[in-house]
Motif scaffolding. Structure first.
Motif, short mmCIF file in Angstrom:
data_model
loop_
_atom_site.label_atom_id
_atom_site.label_comp_id
_atom_site.label_asym_id
_atom_site.label_seq_id
_atom_site.Cartn_x
_atom_site.Cartn_y
_atom_site.Cartn_z
N ASP A 125 -78.62 0.23 -19.49
CA ASP A 125 -79.05 -1.15 -19.58
C ASP A 125 -77.97 -2.08 -19.04
O ASP A 125 -78.24 -3.03 -18.33
CB ASP A 125 -79.37 -1.52 -21.03
N LYS A 126 -76.73 -1.80 -19.41
CA LYS A 126 -75.61 -2.59 -18.91
C LYS A 126 -74.34 -1.76 -19.02
O LYS A 126 -74.30 -0.72 -19.68
CB LYS A 126 -75.46 -3.89 -19.70
N LYS A 127 -73.29 -2.22 -18.38
CA LYS A 127 -72.03 -1.51 -18.36
C LYS A 127 -71.21 -1.80 -19.61
O LYS A 127 -71.24 -2.90 -20.15
CB LYS A 127 -71.21 -1.90 -17.12
N PHE A 128 -70.48 -0.79 -20.07
CA PHE A 128 -69.55 -0.94 -21.19
C PHE A 128 -68.17 -0.48 -20.71
O PHE A 128 -68.03 0.63 -20.20
CB PHE A 128 -69.99 -0.09 -22.39
N THR A 129 -67.18 -1.32 -20.89
CA THR A 129 -65.82 -1.00 -20.42
C THR A 129 -64.94 -0.47 -21.53
O THR A 129 -63.72 -0.59 -21.49
CB THR A 129 -65.16 -2.24 -19.79
N ILE A 130 -65.56 0.13 -22.55
CA ILE A 130 -64.78 0.66 -23.67
C ILE A 130 -63.81 1.75 -23.21
O ILE A 130 -62.76 1.97 -23.82
CB ILE A 130 -65.73 1.22 -24.75
N ASN B 147 -70.57 4.29 -16.46
CA ASN B 147 -70.25 3.08 -15.71
C ASN B 147 -70.24 3.31 -14.20
O ASN B 147 -69.81 2.43 -13.44
CB ASN B 147 -68.91 2.52 -16.16
N ASP B 148 -70.71 4.49 -13.77
CA ASP B 148 -70.88 4.80 -12.35
C ASP B 148 -69.55 4.83 -11.60
O ASP B 148 -69.50 4.53 -10.40
CB ASP B 148 -71.82 3.79 -11.69
N ARG B 149 -68.47 5.20 -12.30
CA ARG B 149 -67.15 5.23 -11.67
C ARG B 149 -66.71 6.64 -11.28
O ARG B 149 -65.81 6.78 -10.46
CB ARG B 149 -66.11 4.62 -12.63
N HIS B 150 -67.34 7.65 -11.88
CA HIS B 150 -66.92 9.03 -11.58
C HIS B 150 -68.08 10.00 -11.64
O HIS B 150 -69.07 9.78 -12.35
CB HIS B 150 -65.83 9.49 -12.56
N TRP B 151 -67.92 11.07 -10.89
CA TRP B 151 -68.84 12.20 -10.94
C TRP B 151 -68.44 13.12 -12.08
O TRP B 151 -67.30 13.07 -12.56
CB TRP B 151 -68.82 12.97 -9.62
N PHE B 152 -69.35 13.99 -12.47
CA PHE B 152 -69.05 14.94 -13.55
C PHE B 152 -67.86 15.82 -13.19
O PHE B 152 -67.01 16.11 -14.04
CB PHE B 152 -70.29 15.80 -13.83
#
Length: 249
Positions: A75-80, A188-193
């Protein structure tokens, strides 16, 4: 590029073999934390998966499938993850401040943590600079490996080593938070598995190496610095996150 990554990883693993030397001046004098090859299995598998994932079409498909599955529920990004990456190793200092004593005093655990951070940070950044893996969000080509995940698992292993004799649940909680950090890097779409897997392996291995190297570092560099106290705190300047350390001699 894969050959470079394999060389860097093999160099990291080579550091571990020093603990088996029969030389009395080597790491073998550390009787409390003797080197065990089985300790390399999990981090080696994780790192190996990540490296192979750079070329394997099957693992790349798993990366894409994982990304698509996660994106379906976003739904939205979380920068935790910017904060949770530090929580495990900061917990070691918090627990000691609260009177729950771990394996080492402030001096020794700080030397170990600094060594682990140096090993992890150098390894991650060198691989990132020599690699060319595009991030899932397309913002840069330094996706492999995940530095946040490496930091989180480095801290989780640090927490485990310091408090496993007090309660194994401390270490388990640290690893749960580290796993959550890795998940949110993908969320957060910053890394692949595969980036997350490799980062986890590098983080764990860096801390293990730091404990194996600690007797040498402590003996050769810090042997005269017995009175060492201080604290470690997270900092944020409005744009960047980091750590601050205050030390008194």
């Amino acid at each position: 590029m894969m050959k470079i990554q394999l060389f860097i990883v093999s160099s990291l693993l080579t550091l571990c073999t020093f603990g088996q030397s029969k030389n009395p001046d080597s790491l073998s004098f550390n009787k409390e934390l003797k080197f065990k090859y089985e300790a390399l299995i999990i981090p080696s598998v994780l790192i190996g998966y990540g490296v192979i994932g750079l070329e394997s079409h099957t693992l790349k498909d798993i990366n894409s499938d994982t990304k698509n599955e996660i994106n379906e529920h976003i739904d939205k990004k979380f920068t935790i993850d910017d904060f949770s990456q530090y929580s495990a190793f900061l917990s070691v200092y918090a627990l000691n401040s609260a009177g729950v004593k771990g394996k080492n005093n402030f001096k020794d655990r700080t030397i170990i943590l600094a060594s682990a951070y140096l090993i992890m940070g150098t390894t991650v950044n060198v691989i990132k600079m020599t690699g060319n893996e595009m991030r899932p969000d397309g913002t840069s080509n330094n996706s492999f490996p995940s530095g946040h995940t490496a930091t989180a698992f480095m801290g989780a292993e640090f927490l485990y080593q310091e408090y496993k004799d007090v309660s194994v649940w401390y270490g388990i909680s640290g690893y749960l938070v580290a796993a959550g950090t890795g998940f949110f890097r993908m969320y957060n779409d910053r890394h692949w598995f595969s980036d997350v897997a490799a980062g986890a392996g590098i983080g764990i291995l860096s801390t293990k190496i730091a404990y194996w190297l600690h007797p040498v570092i402590s003996k050769k560099i810090f042997k005269k610095k017995e009175n060492l106290n201080g604290m470690v705190l997270p900092v944020y300047n409005g744009r960047e996150y980091g750590l601050a350390m205050a030390v008194s001699f």
